[in-house]
Design an enzyme around this catalytic site. Sequence first.
Site, PDB file in Angstrom:
ATOM      1  N   SER A  21      -1.641   6.544  94.505  1.00 64.74           N
ATOM      2  CA  SER A  21      -1.204   5.606  93.680  1.00 64.74           C
ATOM      3  C   SER A  21      -0.867   6.215  92.289  1.00 64.74           C
ATOM      4  CB  SER A  21      -1.944   4.479  93.501  1.00 64.74           C
ATOM      5  OG  SER A  21      -3.297   4.663  92.928  1.00 64.74           O
ATOM      6  N   GLU A  55      -5.400  -3.336 103.534  1.00 64.63           N
ATOM      7  CA  GLU A  55      -4.394  -3.868 102.355  1.00 64.63           C
ATOM      8  C   GLU A  55      -3.479  -4.632 102.395  1.00 64.63           C
ATOM      9  OE1 GLU A  55      -2.929  -0.300 100.002  1.00 64.63           O
ATOM     10  OE2 GLU A  55      -1.725  -1.673  98.853  1.00 64.63           O
TER      11      GLU A  55
HETATM   12  O1  KIV Z   1      -3.540   5.013  96.287  1.00 59.64           O
HETATM   13  C1  KIV Z   1      -4.288   4.217  96.289  1.00 59.64           C
HETATM   14  O2  KIV Z   1      -4.867   3.952  95.043  1.00 59.64           O
HETATM   15  C2  KIV Z   1      -5.101   3.257  97.383  1.00 59.64           C
HETATM   16  C3  KIV Z   1      -5.727   2.287  96.921  1.00 59.64           C
HETATM   17  C4  KIV Z   1      -5.069   1.045  96.427  1.00 59.64           C
HETATM   18  C5  KIV Z   1      -6.407   1.855  98.231  1.00 59.64           C
HETATM   19  O3  KIV Z   1      -4.556   3.633  98.469  1.00 59.64           O
END
Ligand code: KIV
Length: 273
Positions: free
Chosen positions: A54, A191
């Site tokens: 992310s 998720e």
């Molecule tokens: O990339 C990320 O931060 C994630 C989490 C939101 C689980 O995969």
Amino acid sequence: MSDSRLRSAEAVTTRDFLAWKKAARKIVAITAYDALFGRLVDEAGVDCVLVGDSLNQVLCAEPSTLSATLDQMIYHARAVRRGVRRALLVVDMPFLSYQVNRDEALRNCGRVMKETGAQAVKLEGGAAIAETVRALVEIGIPVMGHVGLTPQSVHALGGYRVQGREDESARRLTADVEALERAGCFSVVLELVPGALAAAITAQRVVPTIGIGAGPGCDGQVLVLHDLLGLNDGFAPKFLKRYAAMADDVRRAVGRYAEEVRGGAYPDADHSF
Ligand code: KIV
């Protein structure tokens, strides 16, 4: 500095996750992308720090996680490693670093473990990647699974939407978690999954579940730090609870600084040599 010198005596291990599930003690996970926030969230007492892909959206304003690279993940994970002493450090494997074939997956996940000092990797996908997960676990690389809304598949899923609402998709999701458990995952992120389905899966399975937008019935929760702090204030999904309003604080503080520099109030005598 070696991993053992950086980690504290009571450092969390993957085995703790299973023990905590058995003891009904909730697991607290959060993302971090750099050493400073890694240290702060570790000092706050979280159990698990995830270097999530992310970061590609949160830090780099990319439209998705798809363009994150292995080098980018390693760079950030090495920084986070320097801040985290107690929590378990998990690194997201970016798109196309583990899906092409098993050898590439082993090499790339091995590289992350060697170069970052992380204790585990996270892979998106269910039954389709179970054999890869098994191969990784067999060579000693702990794997956190990730099913439901898997952001690396956003185009196949038709957007960032709740998964498992229909019977067929709920069945598939349930089977995916079972496949990941059998393959040896030490935990699985759920998720954007309806709360009742996440709770049912959690109750059925031995593997600990870590929810994000999956209700209170999971064994633990994970949130993106910058969302929780209200730093990433353009992002407001239903599941997100903001525990601070730091974007406002940043704008206010920097605005005051700009005003004082322009008005000649900073630096004053107290802040000069
Ligand atoms: O990339 C990320 O931060 C994630 C989490 C939101 C689980 O995969």
